[in-house]
Motif scaffolding. Structure first.
Motif, PDB file in Angstrom:
ATOM      1  N   PRO A  60     -64.145   7.988-116.993  1.00 56.97           N
ATOM      2  CA  PRO A  60     -64.005   6.532-117.161  1.00 56.97           C
ATOM      3  C   PRO A  60     -63.084   5.897-116.118  1.00 56.97           C
ATOM      4  N   PRO A  61     -63.198   4.588-115.954  1.00 60.25           N
ATOM      5  CA  PRO A  61     -62.364   3.886-114.969  1.00 60.25           C
ATOM      6  C   PRO A  61     -60.874   4.134-115.211  1.00 60.25           C
ATOM      7  N   GLY A  62     -60.172   4.398-114.154  1.00 60.39           N
ATOM      8  CA  GLY A  62     -58.720   4.543-114.234  1.00 60.39           C
ATOM      9  C   GLY A  62     -58.220   5.858-114.811  1.00 60.39           C
ATOM     10  N   ALA A  63     -59.119   6.824-114.989  1.00 60.51           N
ATOM     11  CA  ALA A  63     -58.717   8.094-115.606  1.00 60.51           C
ATOM     12  C   ALA A  63     -57.840   8.945-114.677  1.00 60.51           C
ATOM     13  N   GLY A  64     -57.901   8.634-113.379  1.00 61.30           N
ATOM     14  CA  GLY A  64     -57.109   9.407-112.417  1.00 61.30           C
ATOM     15  C   GLY A  64     -57.977  10.225-111.471  1.00 61.30           C
ATOM     16  N   LYS A  65     -59.242   9.879-111.368  1.00 62.67           N
ATOM     17  CA  LYS A  65     -60.182  10.634-110.517  1.00 62.67           C
ATOM     18  C   LYS A  65     -59.711  10.676-109.060  1.00 62.67           C
ATOM     19  N   SER A  66     -59.398   9.498-108.520  1.00 60.77           N
ATOM     20  CA  SER A  66     -59.007   9.445-107.106  1.00 60.77           C
ATOM     21  C   SER A  66     -57.700  10.199-106.859  1.00 60.77           C
ATOM     22  N   THR A  67     -56.793  10.121-107.818  1.00 60.22           N
ATOM     23  CA  THR A  67     -55.520  10.841-107.661  1.00 60.22           C
ATOM     24  C   THR A  67     -55.807  12.348-107.621  1.00 60.22           C
ATOM     25  N   ILE A  68     -56.707  12.792-108.489  1.00 60.62           N
ATOM     26  CA  ILE A  68     -57.078  14.208-108.510  1.00 60.62           C
ATOM     27  C   ILE A  68     -57.763  14.593-107.196  1.00 60.62           C
ATOM     28  N   ILE A 104     -55.323   3.119 -99.718  1.00 63.61           N
ATOM     29  CA  ILE A 104     -53.863   3.245 -99.694  1.00 63.61           C
ATOM     30  C   ILE A 104     -53.464   4.646-100.148  1.00 63.61           C
ATOM     31  N   ARG A 105     -54.104   5.080-101.230  1.00 60.92           N
ATOM     32  CA  ARG A 105     -53.774   6.393-101.781  1.00 60.92           C
ATOM     33  C   ARG A 105     -54.086   7.520-100.799  1.00 60.92           C
ATOM     34  N   MET A 106     -55.195   7.340-100.093  1.00 58.10           N
ATOM     35  CA  MET A 106     -55.650   8.403 -99.207  1.00 58.10           C
ATOM     36  C   MET A 106     -55.029   8.308 -97.808  1.00 58.10           C
ATOM     37  N   VAL A 150     -67.626  14.139-104.507  1.00 62.02           N
ATOM     38  CA  VAL A 150     -68.290  12.876-104.823  1.00 62.02           C
ATOM     39  C   VAL A 150     -67.644  12.303-106.081  1.00 62.02           C
ATOM     40  N   GLU A 151     -66.929  11.188-105.904  1.00 62.68           N
ATOM     41  CA  GLU A 151     -66.278  10.548-107.058  1.00 62.68           C
ATOM     42  C   GLU A 151     -67.145   9.396-107.535  1.00 62.68           C
ATOM     43  N   THR A 152     -67.487   9.377-108.818  1.00 67.95           N
ATOM     44  CA  THR A 152     -68.237   8.243-109.344  1.00 67.95           C
ATOM     45  C   THR A 152     -67.435   7.576-110.461  1.00 67.95           C
ATOM     46  N   VAL A 153     -67.468   6.274-110.465  1.00 72.35           N
ATOM     47  CA  VAL A 153     -66.733   5.503-111.463  1.00 72.35           C
ATOM     48  C   VAL A 153     -67.614   5.307-112.686  1.00 72.35           C
ATOM     49  N   GLY A 154     -67.024   5.476-113.841  1.00 72.80           N
ATOM     50  CA  GLY A 154     -67.757   5.177-115.070  1.00 72.80           C
ATOM     51  C   GLY A 154     -68.501   6.374-115.611  1.00 72.80           C
ATOM     52  N   VAL A 197     -58.210  17.090-118.563  1.00 73.62           N
ATOM     53  CA  VAL A 197     -57.586  16.122-119.469  1.00 73.62           C
ATOM     54  C   VAL A 197     -56.336  15.638-118.739  1.00 73.62           C
ATOM     55  N   ASN A 198     -56.488  14.476-118.094  1.00 73.22           N
ATOM     56  CA  ASN A 198     -55.423  13.968-117.230  1.00 73.22           C
ATOM     57  C   ASN A 198     -54.433  13.108-118.030  1.00 73.22           C
ATOM     58  N   LYS A 199     -53.362  12.749-117.378  1.00 72.26           N
ATOM     59  CA  LYS A 199     -52.273  11.968-117.984  1.00 72.26           C
ATOM     60  C   LYS A 199     -51.697  12.723-119.171  1.00 72.26           C
ATOM     61  N   CYS A 200     -51.478  14.005-118.964  1.00 71.89           N
ATOM     62  CA  CYS A 200     -50.947  14.850-120.026  1.00 71.89           C
ATOM     63  C   CYS A 200     -49.497  14.538-120.342  1.00 71.89           C
ATOM     64  N   ASP A 201     -48.945  13.577-119.612  1.00 76.59           N
ATOM     65  CA  ASP A 201     -47.610  13.102-119.980  1.00 76.59           C
ATOM     66  C   ASP A 201     -47.682  12.279-121.262  1.00 76.59           C
ATOM     67  N   ARG A 202     -48.908  11.873-121.620  1.00 78.23           N
ATOM     68  CA  ARG A 202     -49.075  11.107-122.868  1.00 78.23           C
ATOM     69  C   ARG A 202     -49.227  12.067-124.052  1.00 78.23           C
ATOM     70  N   THR A 236     -53.991  18.213-116.993  1.00 69.65           N
ATOM     71  CA  THR A 236     -53.447  17.818-115.691  1.00 69.65           C
ATOM     72  C   THR A 236     -52.575  16.570-115.793  1.00 69.65           C
ATOM     73  N   GLU A 237     -51.714  16.462-114.815  1.00 66.56           N
ATOM     74  CA  GLU A 237     -50.919  15.244-114.653  1.00 66.56           C
ATOM     75  C   GLU A 237     -50.922  14.976-113.148  1.00 66.56           C
ATOM     76  N   ALA A 238     -52.041  14.387-112.729  1.00 66.80           N
ATOM     77  CA  ALA A 238     -52.309  14.276-111.290  1.00 66.80           C
ATOM     78  C   ALA A 238     -51.200  13.552-110.553  1.00 66.80           C
ATOM     79  N   VAL A 239     -50.686  12.514-111.174  1.00 70.77           N
ATOM     80  CA  VAL A 239     -49.709  11.680-110.492  1.00 70.77           C
ATOM     81  C   VAL A 239     -48.453  12.481-110.117  1.00 70.77           C
ATOM     82  N   ARG A 240     -48.158  13.521-110.898  1.00 71.86           N
ATOM     83  CA  ARG A 240     -46.998  14.370-110.558  1.00 71.86           C
ATOM     84  C   ARG A 240     -47.430  15.743-110.047  1.00 71.86           C
TER      85      ARG A 240
HETATM   86  N1  LIG Z   1     -49.220   8.463-116.423  1.00 70.87           N
HETATM   87  C1  LIG Z   1     -50.079   8.965-115.573  1.00 70.87           C
HETATM   88  N2  LIG Z   1     -50.722   8.146-114.725  1.00 70.87           N
HETATM   89  C2  LIG Z   1     -51.593   8.680-113.864  1.00 70.87           C
HETATM   90  C3  LIG Z   1     -51.868  10.083-113.828  1.00 70.87           C
HETATM   91  N3  LIG Z   1     -52.799  10.304-112.890  1.00 70.87           N
HETATM   92  C4  LIG Z   1     -53.103   9.108-112.349  1.00 70.87           C
HETATM   93  N4  LIG Z   1     -52.376   8.121-112.924  1.00 70.87           N
HETATM   94  C5  LIG Z   1     -52.379   6.694-112.625  1.00 70.87           C
HETATM   95  O1  LIG Z   1     -53.552   6.102-113.170  1.00 70.87           O
HETATM   96  C6  LIG Z   1     -53.975   5.018-112.355  1.00 70.87           C
HETATM   97  C7  LIG Z   1     -55.444   5.195-111.992  1.00 70.87           C
HETATM   98  O2  LIG Z   1     -55.573   6.325-111.142  1.00 70.87           O
HETATM   99  P1  LIG Z   1     -56.813   6.534-110.173  1.00 70.87           P
HETATM  100  O3  LIG Z   1     -56.636   7.859-109.545  1.00 70.87           O
HETATM  101  O4  LIG Z   1     -57.007   5.357-109.312  1.00 70.87           O
HETATM  102  O5  LIG Z   1     -57.973   6.566-111.241  1.00 70.87           O
HETATM  103  P2  LIG Z   1     -59.535   6.518-110.979  1.00 70.87           P
HETATM  104  O6  LIG Z   1     -60.150   7.256-112.107  1.00 70.87           O
HETATM  105  O7  LIG Z   1     -59.862   6.970-109.610  1.00 70.87           O
HETATM  106  O8  LIG Z   1     -59.814   4.964-111.104  1.00 70.87           O
HETATM  107  P3  LIG Z   1     -61.171   4.184-110.720  1.00 70.87           P
HETATM  108  O9  LIG Z   1     -61.702   4.783-109.460  1.00 70.87           O
HETATM  109  O10 LIG Z   1     -60.720   2.770-110.562  1.00 70.87           O
HETATM  110  O11 LIG Z   1     -62.083   4.374-111.887  1.00 70.87           O
HETATM  111  C8  LIG Z   1     -53.050   5.012-111.147  1.00 70.87           C
HETATM  112  O12 LIG Z   1     -52.071   4.045-111.336  1.00 70.87           O
HETATM  113  C9  LIG Z   1     -52.462   6.400-111.156  1.00 70.87           C
HETATM  114  O13 LIG Z   1     -51.207   6.464-110.541  1.00 70.87           O
HETATM  115  C10 LIG Z   1     -51.160  10.925-114.736  1.00 70.87           C
HETATM  116  O14 LIG Z   1     -51.331  12.146-114.780  1.00 70.87           O
HETATM  117  N5  LIG Z   1     -50.301  10.309-115.575  1.00 70.87           N
END
Ligand SMILES: Nc1nc2c(ncn2[C@@H]2O[C@H](COP(=O)(O)OP(=O)(O)OP(=O)(O)O)[C@@H](O)[C@H]2O)c(=O)[nH]1
Ligand SMILES: [Mg+2]
Length: 325
Positions: A60-68, A104-106, A150-154, A197-202, A236-240
């Protein structure tokens, strides 16, 4: 000179084989625009495809795909592998270059010759995006990228269609994307090879992991096409940058599984059949719309309106005209 090269598909394709990024970017634009010379380009590069690993990343949108994806790119580059990223957004009319946030991220990879990033949108077209994405992947494969992500949104039907081209599919979920039942409903259980299962900080993420574990074990026997593969669930906790090594290991383990079983061959068989279907549909659609614009086509439509001919007979008639041209 540049224009001359573009009019000469064989030359341009040989530049792509030699690693010319500009030629590669131009071909991708031609693929997006459905350039009339496209079959020529594909003819020259098709035999060089089939080498790359193709990973699909969805969720789903914003799940952290691009960060991963970004974390994976860093790891693959550390091993000196050439990596391409294709970000497909079926809802976006924009394309060419990366979407702003991803760009920006890349950024850290922007000047790296071993990384190629491109976004694809619909550009106002309906359908055909999965077909175009496949051809873009062929171009990257022929350009000798080792891994294509290949990253797909949604999580809609279009994404499932696009992801057919991937060998290994990672489904990224977050607690707020709903429970495992919704995963089932969206058809993700069928296509996933690995769950992140991303954002495991939650705190709620543990609950989602538990539900997924149950769901995976219940689902296994229903999918003999996956062979003995047991879907892997990674926290996973991609952001960290946490859990990324385990995720990479799971993907690689699936790639080995494909290689060691007949599954890879079966995937290729499905994929080429699908390609034929796509190309045929595109070609017939194009020929038909041209025919309907012609005098004969307009007369045929008139005759249908006047009930002088029925639609099946009209179709047969059109097919006869097509096959004799
Ligand atoms: N708390 C938390 N935030 C995260 C984590 N991974 C990514 N994020 C944040 O989640 C937001 C969305 O991350 P993206 O990597 O852009 O997610 P995406 O799935 O590619 O988003 P879309 O391409 O727009 O669908 C960003 O602000 C990230 O920094 C994580 O493990 N924990
Ligand atoms: Mg993204």
């Amino acid at each position: 000179m540049q224009r001359l090269m573009e009019k000469n598909p064989k030359k341009m394709v040989s530049q792509i084989f030699a690693g010319n990024r500009l030629a590669l970017a131009r071909l991708i634009t031609k693929i997006e625009n459905r350039d009339p010379l496209l079959p020529e380009y594909i003819k020259h590069l098709y035999s060089k495809t089939g080498q790359a690993q193709i990973w699909g990343i969805t969720g789903p949108p914003g799940a952290g795909k691009s960060t991963i994806v970004d974390r994976m790119v860093s790891r693959l580059r550390a091993r000196n592998l050439k990596v391409a990223v294709v970000a497909v957004d079926p809802s976006s009319p924009f394309s060419g270059g990366a979407i702003l946030g991803d760009r920006i991220r890349m950024q850290q990879h922007a000047t790296d010759e071993g990384v190629f990033i491109r976004s694809l949108g619909t550009r106002g077209r309906h359908g055909g995006l999965s077909h175009a994405t496949k051809e873009v992947v062929w171009a990257l494969d022929a350009a000798k990228f080792d891994v294509i992500l290949v990253e797909t949104v949604g999580v809609g039907q279009t994404e499932l269609e696009i992801l057919k081209l991937a060998q290994t599919i990672v489904v990224v979920l977050v607690p707020e994307s709903g429970d495992a039942i919704q995963v089932m409903k969206a058809g993700l259980m069928e296509i996933a090879d690995v769950f992140a299962v991303n954002k495991c900080d939650r705190p709620e993420s543990d609950q989602l992991v538990r539900e997924l574990i149950n769901m995976v074990s219940l689902n296994e026997k229903d999918h003999p096409e996956k062979g003995a593969w047991k879907n892997v669930i990674c926290k996973t906790e991609a952001v960290r940058d946490k859990g990324m090594d385990d995720l990479l290991a799971a993907i690689e383990s699936h790639q080995s599984h494909l290689k060691n079983t007949k599954l890879k061959e079966e995937k290729v068989r499905i994929s080429v059949t699908d390609e034929l279907n796509n190309i045929m549909t595109e070609k017939v659609g194009l020929e038909l719309s041209n025919y309907l614009k012609s005098k004969a086509g307009k007369t045929l439509v008139q005759n249908l309106m006047k009930k002088k001919i029925d639609p099946y007979s009209a179709t047969r008639k059109i097919f006869k005209i097509f096959s004799s041209s």
